[in-house]
Design an enzyme around this catalytic site. Structure first.
Site, PDB file in Angstrom:
ATOM      1  N   GLU A  62      -1.760  -0.309   5.715  1.00 20.77           N
ATOM      2  CA  GLU A  62      -1.104   0.988   5.870  1.00 20.77           C
ATOM      3  C   GLU A  62      -1.745   2.082   5.021  1.00 20.77           C
ATOM      4  OE1 GLU A  62       0.567  -1.832   5.197  1.00 20.77           O
ATOM      5  OE2 GLU A  62       1.928  -2.172   6.868  1.00 20.77           O
ATOM      6  N   ILE A  89       7.137   1.829   3.399  1.00 16.26           N
ATOM      7  CA  ILE A  89       6.422   3.039   2.942  1.00 16.26           C
ATOM      8  C   ILE A  89       5.807   2.867   1.560  1.00 16.26           C
ATOM      9  CG2 ILE A  89       7.541   4.851   4.308  1.00 16.26           C
ATOM     10  CD1 ILE A  89       9.188   5.499   1.773  1.00 16.26           C
ATOM     11  N   HIS A 131      14.120  -5.134   4.610  1.00 18.07           N
ATOM     12  CA  HIS A 131      13.958  -4.736   6.022  1.00 18.07           C
ATOM     13  C   HIS A 131      15.181  -4.001   6.561  1.00 18.07           C
ATOM     14  CE1 HIS A 131      10.692  -7.679   5.863  1.00 18.07           C
ATOM     15  NE2 HIS A 131      10.290  -7.295   7.050  1.00 18.07           N
TER      16      HIS A 131
END
Lengths: 335, 324
Positions: A62, A89, A131
């Site tokens: 990412e 993130i 999650h």
């Protein structure tokens, strides 16, 4: 052609498809976008339709691919990135915090970063602490990033068109439970509504009022809107008329629209599946109080996730989610 | 240490136990989730990533470790946890979200912690890399024996955390092993599509450490390679990238039909192969193999029953353990 009833996921997919067909600068990238069409189906079938040059399956990297997206945007493209879960993130936060959101400002307006980051948020299905988070306040706190959070199919399509035509970095959030993807079970009815076939935009920075009322305002976003609508039904049975306000957009935030809505009832409950402290609920209340505290007849209430990591076991998660029953109780306490 | 027949029978037992555990969880997972598949329904909610096919990795590597060594595992931790000897009934209870679970129902299957056997796991890809290196550093600072092992999938080797950690490990010559489980798929993305070179173990030279690739998904071969890496770490010779060619037989998570895997890439179940090998070499007979299987299954079934019978936590328990 007549309008259709769509899920949020299918409605968003239409907007992205429409824009990709017409604008070569738009391309998709992310993990599992080519074969899976993204974890929430927003790019479903795009691999076959647009090919691997425009629907780029990335490694699990990412920091790399979201940083690349920022670079591609600076070089004149408009990337659409799928980050699946907002819990992830952490691994790309620097790009969001220091590049995508700040470059336009730091360059004195000379460099634009038009990119759209699609992220799924939220819990309620026992997927535990890494999650199930919402974290929209974490990203909305960064100046220079627009943050939107539609709660129904009509808004999802219109706001994704807006995002793809925006010259800024837009973080486009969808609560997993509202998306209407198969593995989350039966779609929530109130997330599905009539969606025009043609393209249209829903502007950022305007609250919506999916249900009007005169006794109490239930201000929320994402899944909270649907729990608030359920709560409003419950409250109606007690003769309490609840207004439901959907923020839709965190940055920009429609403070005037909020004040106008809350002025009508004078009683405010803010509902947020994000953590209670330092978040949207505080921002909403502070905004009202700063603009005109006299509109409030009572001290406002907050129904949010408590400041604890999200537990796995169903009995514990159910005890902390801002559900309709808890929202209704908070509203009753203001009467 | 060379392999003894007892150790190999132990590998087989560990693998069967792990497999029967996963199969039992899979059966339970589908209860209440159909006809419309929904993650959040049934007695075993949320995502479930099973280890079917990777059992030799847990058995082979963990057998080369000592009680002082520390482990971080990833979102697919069952085979490593079973092989490491994580408190098994409590692990079953944790997956069912029950109070006697390892984390009192707070963690779930991706977040298995058992400090008694130095075991931790995380649901974030490559997240265990740096903490494992830190565990290795702690052992050095504490002047205690023990090395650290991070278990990751081959997809995780493309994360920044992988490369940054290995560079530090290389600089500090930390007693660290990263076990890269090469099952060829990161969800729906193949290794060839995601990784610039065929073997992550080849990346070792960039970090001043050893790299080894084990081509077979066989517990004996894995044990030998792990023992070599452990010996290097204990001797102060630094880290190892130990990449193991393994399998992912039942998809990334339950509900993943694996339609993206072409038939010619279908993966092979290592358990029948190992069983046949041990029988051919006289380490097992049909009868002794069956006895091991029955014993392992009985242990799993008893733990599953314990988990099913255990109480759920009180809803208010959600507020415990936020701070120490």
């Amino acid at each position: 052609m007549s309008n259709r009833i769509l899920t949020m996921s299918r409605a968003g997919r239409e907007a992205l498809d429409w824009e990709m067909e017409r604008r070569d600068e738009i391309f998709c990238l992310g993990e599992d976008v080519y074969n899976f069409g993204g974890i929430f189906g927003t790019m479903d079938g795009f691999g076959a339709k647009y090919g691997p040059e425009r629907v780029i399956n990335t490694p699990i990297s990412e920091t790399g691919f979201i940083g690349m997206a920022a670079g591609a945007a600076m070089a004149g493209m408009h990337p659409v990135i799928d980050l699946a879960y907002i819990d992830f993130i952490g691994v790309c936060y620097n790009v969001l915090l220091n590049t995508a959101s700040k470059t336009h400002y730091m360059s004195g307006g000379n460099v634009k970063v038009p990119m759209t980051l699609l992220i799924g948020t939220g819990g309620g299905y026992n997927n535990a602490a890494q999650h199930s988070q919402c974290l929209h306040a974490t990203v909305a706190h960064i100046p220079g990033a627009k943050v939107v959070y539609p709660s129904n199919a009509y808004d999802a399509k219109g706001m994704l068109h807006s995002a793809l035509r925006d010259e800024n970095f837009v973080i486009f959030l969808t609560h997993k439970g509202t998306a209407g993807v198969g593995w989350m079970g039966t779609p929530i009815k109130t997330t599905m509504n009539e969606v025009p076939v043609d393209d249209y935009t829903v502007p950022f920075g305007k609250v919506a009022i999916p249900r009007d009322g005169s006794d109490v305002s239930l201000v929320s976003l994402g899944m909270g809107v649907h729990e608030s609508l359920k709560a409003a039904e419950e409250l109606a049975k007690d003769g309490i008329s609840a207004q439901v306000v959907d923020l839709r957009s965190l940055v920009p935030l429609d403070r005037e629209g909020l004040l106008s809505a809350v002025s009508k009832t004078g009683r405010l409950v803010v509902v947020d599946e994000d953590y209670l402290s330092y978040g949207v609920s505080g921002e909403v209340i502070a905004s009202i109080v700063e603009m005109d505290a006299t509109v409030l007849k009572k001290s406002p209430r907050r129904v949010c996730m408590p400041d604890i990591p999200i537990p796995y076991s169903r009995v514990m998660e159910e005890a902390i989610l801002p559900t309709a029953g808890r929202i209704a109780d908070a509203a009753r306490s203001l009467m | 240490m060379s392999l003894t027949p007892d150790m190999r029978r132990g590998f087989y037992r560990t693998m069967v136990k792990s497999r029967h555990f996963d199969d039992s969880m899979i059966a339970l997972y589908w209860v209440g989730k159909t006809p419309i598949f929904a993650f959040g329904k049934g007695p075993l909610p949320g995502e479930l990533h099973c280890s079917n096919g990777a059992e030799p990795v847990g058995a082979g590597v963990c057998a080369a470790l000592s009680a002082d060594d520390m482990i971080t595992a990833d979102h697919r931790p069952h085979h490593v946890a079973v092989a490491r000897g994580v408190d098994f009934p409590r692990m079953c209870a944790e997956l069912l979200g029950k109070e006697p679970g390892l984390s009192h129902g707070k963690g779930g299957h991706m977040h298995i912690y058992d400090p008694k056997v130095n075991f931790a796991s995380s649901g974030i890809i490559a997240e265990g890399m740096a903490p494992a290196a830190g565990m290795a550093l702690a052992r050095r600072l504490q002047k205690k024996p023990g090395i650290a092992v991070a278990f990751i999938g081959e997809g995780a080797a493309n994360q920044g955390a992988f490369h940054e950690t290995l560079n530090i490990v290389g600089v500090m010559k930390l007693p660290f092993i990263v076990v890269v489980q090469d099952n060829e798929w990161g969800v729906s993305t193949s290794k060839a599509e995601s990784t610039a070179i065929a073997r992550n173990s080849d990346r070792a030279s960039a970090y001043g450490m050893a790299g080894e690739y084990v081509e077979s998904n066989d517990a004996d071969d894995i044990y030998h390679a792990a023992a070599r890496a452990v010996a290097r770490a204990r001797a102060g010779e630094g880290g190892t990238i130990l990449e193991l060619k393994t399998a992912r037989l039942v998809g990334h998570f339950m509900g993943d039909q694996q339609g993206y895997i072409p038939p010619e890439k279908a993966q092979v179940d290592p358990l029948p192969l190992y069983r046949a090998k041990l029988i051919a070499e006289g380490v097992l007979t049909e009868d002794s193999a069956a006895a091991i299987e029955a014993e392992a299954k009985a242990e799993v079934d008893a733990a599953m029953q314990f988990a099913k019978d255990a109480p759920y936590p009180a809803p208010q328990d959600a507020y415990n353990h936020v701070f120490a």
